[in-house]
Design a protein around this motif. Sequence first.
Motif, PDB file in Angstrom:
ATOM      1  N   ALA A 257     -10.034   6.782   1.927  1.00  7.63           N
ATOM      2  CA  ALA A 257      -9.576   6.896   3.315  1.00  7.63           C
ATOM      3  C   ALA A 257      -8.115   6.523   3.470  1.00  7.63           C
ATOM      4  O   ALA A 257      -7.492   6.869   4.466  1.00  7.63           O
ATOM      5  N   ALA A 258      -7.543   5.819   2.512  1.00 10.34           N
ATOM      6  CA  ALA A 258      -6.180   5.308   2.660  1.00 10.34           C
ATOM      7  C   ALA A 258      -5.106   6.328   2.332  1.00 10.34           C
ATOM      8  O   ALA A 258      -3.947   6.118   2.644  1.00 10.34           O
ATOM      9  N   LEU A 259      -5.465   7.445   1.722  1.00 14.36           N
ATOM     10  CA  LEU A 259      -4.456   8.410   1.290  1.00 14.36           C
ATOM     11  C   LEU A 259      -3.680   8.983   2.468  1.00 14.36           C
ATOM     12  O   LEU A 259      -4.258   9.535   3.395  1.00 14.36           O
ATOM     13  N   GLY A 260      -2.367   8.818   2.433  1.00 10.82           N
ATOM     14  CA  GLY A 260      -1.502   9.412   3.431  1.00 10.82           C
ATOM     15  C   GLY A 260      -1.439   8.705   4.765  1.00 10.82           C
ATOM     16  O   GLY A 260      -0.734   9.160   5.656  1.00 10.82           O
ATOM     17  N   LEU A 261      -2.134   7.610   4.949  1.00 12.23           N
ATOM     18  CA  LEU A 261      -2.128   6.927   6.240  1.00 12.23           C
ATOM     19  C   LEU A 261      -0.870   6.090   6.436  1.00 12.23           C
ATOM     20  O   LEU A 261      -0.355   5.489   5.501  1.00 12.23           O
ATOM     21  N   ASP A 262      -0.408   6.044   7.684  1.00 19.57           N
ATOM     22  CA  ASP A 262       0.690   5.159   8.057  1.00 19.57           C
ATOM     23  C   ASP A 262       0.071   3.917   8.688  1.00 19.57           C
ATOM     24  O   ASP A 262      -0.489   3.967   9.774  1.00 19.57           O
ATOM     25  N   LEU A 263       0.148   2.809   7.977  1.00 13.46           N
ATOM     26  CA  LEU A 263      -0.387   1.541   8.483  1.00 13.46           C
ATOM     27  C   LEU A 263       0.739   0.544   8.724  1.00 13.46           C
ATOM     28  O   LEU A 263       0.580  -0.655   8.567  1.00 13.46           O
ATOM     29  N   SER A 264       1.904   1.047   9.131  1.00 16.36           N
ATOM     30  CA  SER A 264       3.080   0.198   9.290  1.00 16.36           C
ATOM     31  C   SER A 264       2.932  -0.830  10.408  1.00 16.36           C
ATOM     32  O   SER A 264       3.741  -1.738  10.512  1.00 16.36           O
ATOM     33  N   PHE A 265       1.913  -0.729  11.222  1.00 16.40           N
ATOM     34  CA  PHE A 265       1.707  -1.665  12.317  1.00 16.40           C
ATOM     35  C   PHE A 265       0.873  -2.877  11.917  1.00 16.40           C
ATOM     36  O   PHE A 265       0.716  -3.811  12.703  1.00 16.40           O
ATOM     37  N   VAL A 266       0.354  -2.917  10.690  1.00 17.97           N
ATOM     38  CA  VAL A 266      -0.470  -4.057  10.260  1.00 17.97           C
ATOM     39  C   VAL A 266       0.413  -5.128   9.626  1.00 17.97           C
ATOM     40  O   VAL A 266       1.520  -4.859   9.161  1.00 17.97           O
ATOM     41  N   ASN A 267      -0.086  -6.380   9.651  1.00 15.42           N
ATOM     42  CA  ASN A 267       0.668  -7.440   9.004  1.00 15.42           C
ATOM     43  C   ASN A 267      -0.146  -8.178   7.941  1.00 15.42           C
ATOM     44  O   ASN A 267       0.365  -9.063   7.281  1.00 15.42           O
ATOM     45  N   HIS A 268      -1.411  -7.816   7.778  1.00 15.51           N
ATOM     46  CA  HIS A 268      -2.253  -8.392   6.725  1.00 15.51           C
ATOM     47  C   HIS A 268      -3.021  -7.274   6.025  1.00 15.51           C
ATOM     48  O   HIS A 268      -3.585  -6.394   6.678  1.00 15.51           O
ATOM     49  N   VAL A 269      -3.034  -7.344   4.691  1.00 18.02           N
ATOM     50  CA  VAL A 269      -3.834  -6.421   3.885  1.00 18.02           C
ATOM     51  C   VAL A 269      -4.678  -7.276   2.957  1.00 18.02           C
ATOM     52  O   VAL A 269      -4.143  -8.124   2.233  1.00 18.02           O
ATOM     53  N   PHE A 270      -5.977  -7.094   3.013  1.00 18.10           N
ATOM     54  CA  PHE A 270      -6.890  -7.807   2.127  1.00 18.10           C
ATOM     55  C   PHE A 270      -7.495  -6.795   1.162  1.00 18.10           C
ATOM     56  O   PHE A 270      -8.196  -5.876   1.585  1.00 18.10           O
TER      57      PHE A 270
ATOM     58  N   GLY B  66       8.752   2.133   9.050  1.00 19.03           N
ATOM     59  CA  GLY B  66       8.550   1.676  10.422  1.00 19.03           C
ATOM     60  C   GLY B  66       8.117   0.223  10.532  1.00 19.03           C
ATOM     61  O   GLY B  66       8.070  -0.343  11.613  1.00 19.03           O
ATOM     62  N   ALA B  67       7.792  -0.400   9.417  1.00 17.12           N
ATOM     63  CA  ALA B  67       7.309  -1.786   9.445  1.00 17.12           C
ATOM     64  C   ALA B  67       8.451  -2.723   9.819  1.00 17.12           C
ATOM     65  O   ALA B  67       9.546  -2.635   9.294  1.00 17.12           O
ATOM     66  N   THR B  68       8.175  -3.618  10.756  1.00 17.33           N
ATOM     67  CA  THR B  68       9.199  -4.564  11.207  1.00 17.33           C
ATOM     68  C   THR B  68       8.845  -5.997  10.847  1.00 17.33           C
ATOM     69  O   THR B  68       9.673  -6.873  10.982  1.00 17.33           O
ATOM     70  N   ARG B  69       7.630  -6.234  10.405  1.00 21.41           N
ATOM     71  CA  ARG B  69       7.194  -7.593  10.072  1.00 21.41           C
ATOM     72  C   ARG B  69       6.882  -7.697   8.595  1.00 21.41           C
ATOM     73  O   ARG B  69       6.623  -6.701   7.934  1.00 21.41           O
ATOM     74  N   PRO B  70       6.872  -8.953   8.100  1.00 25.84           N
ATOM     75  CA  PRO B  70       6.435  -9.125   6.711  1.00 25.84           C
ATOM     76  C   PRO B  70       4.962  -8.733   6.572  1.00 25.84           C
ATOM     77  O   PRO B  70       4.186  -8.871   7.519  1.00 25.84           O
TER      78      PRO B  70
END
Length: 112
Positions: free
Chosen positions: A22-35, A57-61
């Motif tokens: 499901a992750a292929l090609g997705l823009d997840l630049s709005f998240v700040n945690h990945v587990f 587009g990511a603005t946070r660590p």
Amino acid sequence: RSALTKFKEDPTCMALLMDGTAALGLDLSFVNHVFLMEPIWDRSMEEQVISRAHRMGATRPINVETLAMRGTIEEQMLQLLQVCVDHIVRSISLRNISSNLADKTYALFAGL
């Protein structure tokens, strides 16, 4: 409405679970945690997964955590990997210390 849209726009939706397909090609630049629910041994695949969240587009660590269940081979492999990384870091540090010491010694004798 898609699960991704709900996760992005609904403040009550706190987590989005996805498998690798499901992750292929997705823009997840709005998240700040990945587990990562298990270690990804293919480094390029791990970087690709993490880069879904760390895009232009990511603005946070981005905080990335890899989980491994206690008592499994994955835990043992991660421990071994950590030992190897620690050894490499110590070797590099010792080489830098040796190199700095050699430079200082050369400078000392060159000044005589």
